[in-house]
Design a protein around this motif. Structure first.
Motif, PDB file in Angstrom:
ATOM      1  N   ALA A   1      47.421  44.073  34.289  1.00 46.46           N
ATOM      2  CA  ALA A   1      47.034  44.389  32.916  1.00 46.46           C
ATOM      3  C   ALA A   1      46.555  45.824  32.762  1.00 46.46           C
ATOM      4  O   ALA A   1      46.173  46.237  31.667  1.00 46.46           O
ATOM      5  CB  ALA A   1      45.924  43.437  32.470  1.00 46.46           C
ATOM      6  N   GLY A   2      46.568  46.580  33.862  1.00 47.95           N
ATOM      7  CA  GLY A   2      46.204  47.985  33.791  1.00 47.95           C
ATOM      8  C   GLY A   2      44.778  48.312  34.167  1.00 47.95           C
ATOM      9  O   GLY A   2      44.352  49.461  34.025  1.00 47.95           O
ATOM     10  N   ILE A   3      44.029  47.341  34.671  1.00 51.09           N
ATOM     11  CA  ILE A   3      42.659  47.607  35.127  1.00 51.09           C
ATOM     12  C   ILE A   3      42.715  48.460  36.387  1.00 51.09           C
ATOM     13  O   ILE A   3      43.537  48.233  37.280  1.00 51.09           O
ATOM     14  CB  ILE A   3      41.907  46.293  35.402  1.00 51.09           C
ATOM     15  N   ALA A   4      41.833  49.441  36.494  1.00 52.99           N
ATOM     16  CA  ALA A   4      41.834  50.351  37.641  1.00 52.99           C
ATOM     17  C   ALA A   4      41.511  49.615  38.927  1.00 52.99           C
ATOM     18  O   ALA A   4      40.665  48.710  38.959  1.00 52.99           O
ATOM     19  CB  ALA A   4      40.810  51.463  37.420  1.00 52.99           C
ATOM     20  N   ALA A   5      42.174  50.017  40.008  1.00 58.51           N
ATOM     21  CA  ALA A   5      41.958  49.379  41.297  1.00 58.51           C
ATOM     22  C   ALA A   5      40.505  49.475  41.739  1.00 58.51           C
ATOM     23  O   ALA A   5      39.967  48.541  42.347  1.00 58.51           O
ATOM     24  CB  ALA A   5      42.877  50.005  42.346  1.00 58.51           C
ATOM     25  N   GLU A   6      39.852  50.582  41.428  1.00 56.11           N
ATOM     26  CA  GLU A   6      38.449  50.755  41.825  1.00 56.11           C
ATOM     27  C   GLU A   6      37.557  49.708  41.155  1.00 56.11           C
ATOM     28  O   GLU A   6      36.617  49.199  41.771  1.00 56.11           O
ATOM     29  CB  GLU A   6      37.962  52.154  41.465  1.00 56.11           C
TER      30      GLU A   6
END
Length: 282
Positions: free
Chosen positions: A125-130
């Motif tokens: 969904a585009g959430i940052a890996a960090e």
């Protein structure tokens, strides 16, 4: 909005089409309503039926294979071509290291699978890996799901009241190395209780049976570990507490629904367990 959609809701949904749909597993549950595992699976897969090409369907590859809809597939598991895969002790997203499996804070191999599913959904969904790795390494869980309530005299007390089917109870028992005093029982929902036998033999010291399906549990589990018919949760907690030794675990993981004794559902049952444990500390 993030929500859990039950098979009861999905089986007759007319327009449900999530932007990201996630399925973790399908194991026998709610057979008193769906009657067969195939019908239960079909109800769950209706989550994906109306998704469009701009949406995402996330799950283990084998489960997504028969799903309908037009969503992009995102798979997690252990295969080399899975989008999120376990490679030894490392989780990789599209081949790139995400974090070590051992860094996931939640207890048990089933929670590692849950974490992989949640991570795959968030990343797709585009959430940052960090942000994903931060959540997985810090999130300690929620009420009634292998919730560590207290340690009293070296005995760990764990509330897993949300385990209303045998699959959930199996993974809860398996989340501990051994010495488990497990409280089982309630409304069985037409399940096959013999599927609990392996986990009990491997990890449990004894089982304490409550609720309307205690007799069925006793019949199914005969010859595994000592079985104690306790009737209700208060007597089960008392019996398990008297038997457990330092280093062991008293685990409420009933494998059954709770409405025979708790009209408020598994939350009420779990809250009662916590109160009974708290009373032992006084």
């Amino acid at each position: 909005i993030v929500c859990e959609a039950s098979s009861f809701q999905l089986e007759d949904a007319l327009a449900f089409a999530p932007q990201v749909g996630l399925i973790l597993n399908v194991t026998p549950d709610h057979l008193d309503r769906h009657h067969t595992l195939e019908a239960y699976r079909e109800a769950k897969l209706r989550m994906f039926a109306r998704q469009g090409p701009e949406d995402v369907a996330v799950g283990p590859r084998a489960l997504l294979a028969p799903a309908g809809g037009e969503a992009r597939r995102v798979c997690f598991g252990g295969a080399a071509d899975d989008d999120l895969r376990r490679d030894g002790d490392l989780l990789r997203w599209h081949g790139e290291p995400l974090l070590a499996a051992g860094e996931v804070r939640l207890r048990g191999p089933h929670n590692l699978e849950n974490a992989m599913g949640a991570a795959a959904a968030a990343l797709s969904a585009g959430i940052a890996a960090e942000a994903v790795t931060s959540a997985l390494t810090t999130f300690a869980g929620v009420e009634h799901r292998i919730e560590e309530v207290a340690e009293i005299g070296g005995v760990l007390w764990v509330n897993d009241s949300k385990a209303t089917n045998t699959a959930s109870a199996n993974v809860a028992v398996g989340a501990f190395e051994g010495g488990v005093h497990v409280i089982l029982g309630g409304q069985g929902k037409g399940q096959d209780f013999t599927t609990l036998r392996g986990a009990l033999v491997a990890r449990a010291r004894a089982a304490y049976l409550i609720g309307e399906d205690a007799e069925a549990l006793e019949d199914a589990l005969d010859g595994t570990v000592p079985l104690h018919r306790c009737g209700d949760l208060e007597h089960a907690v008392s019996a398990a507490g008297a038997a457990a030794r330092p280093g062991e675990v008293v685990l409420l993981s009933p494998a059954c629904a709770s409405f025979d004794q708790y009209p408020g559902g598994f939350e009420e049952r779990g809250a009662h367990f916590r109160a009974l444990v708290a009373a032992r500390t006084g």
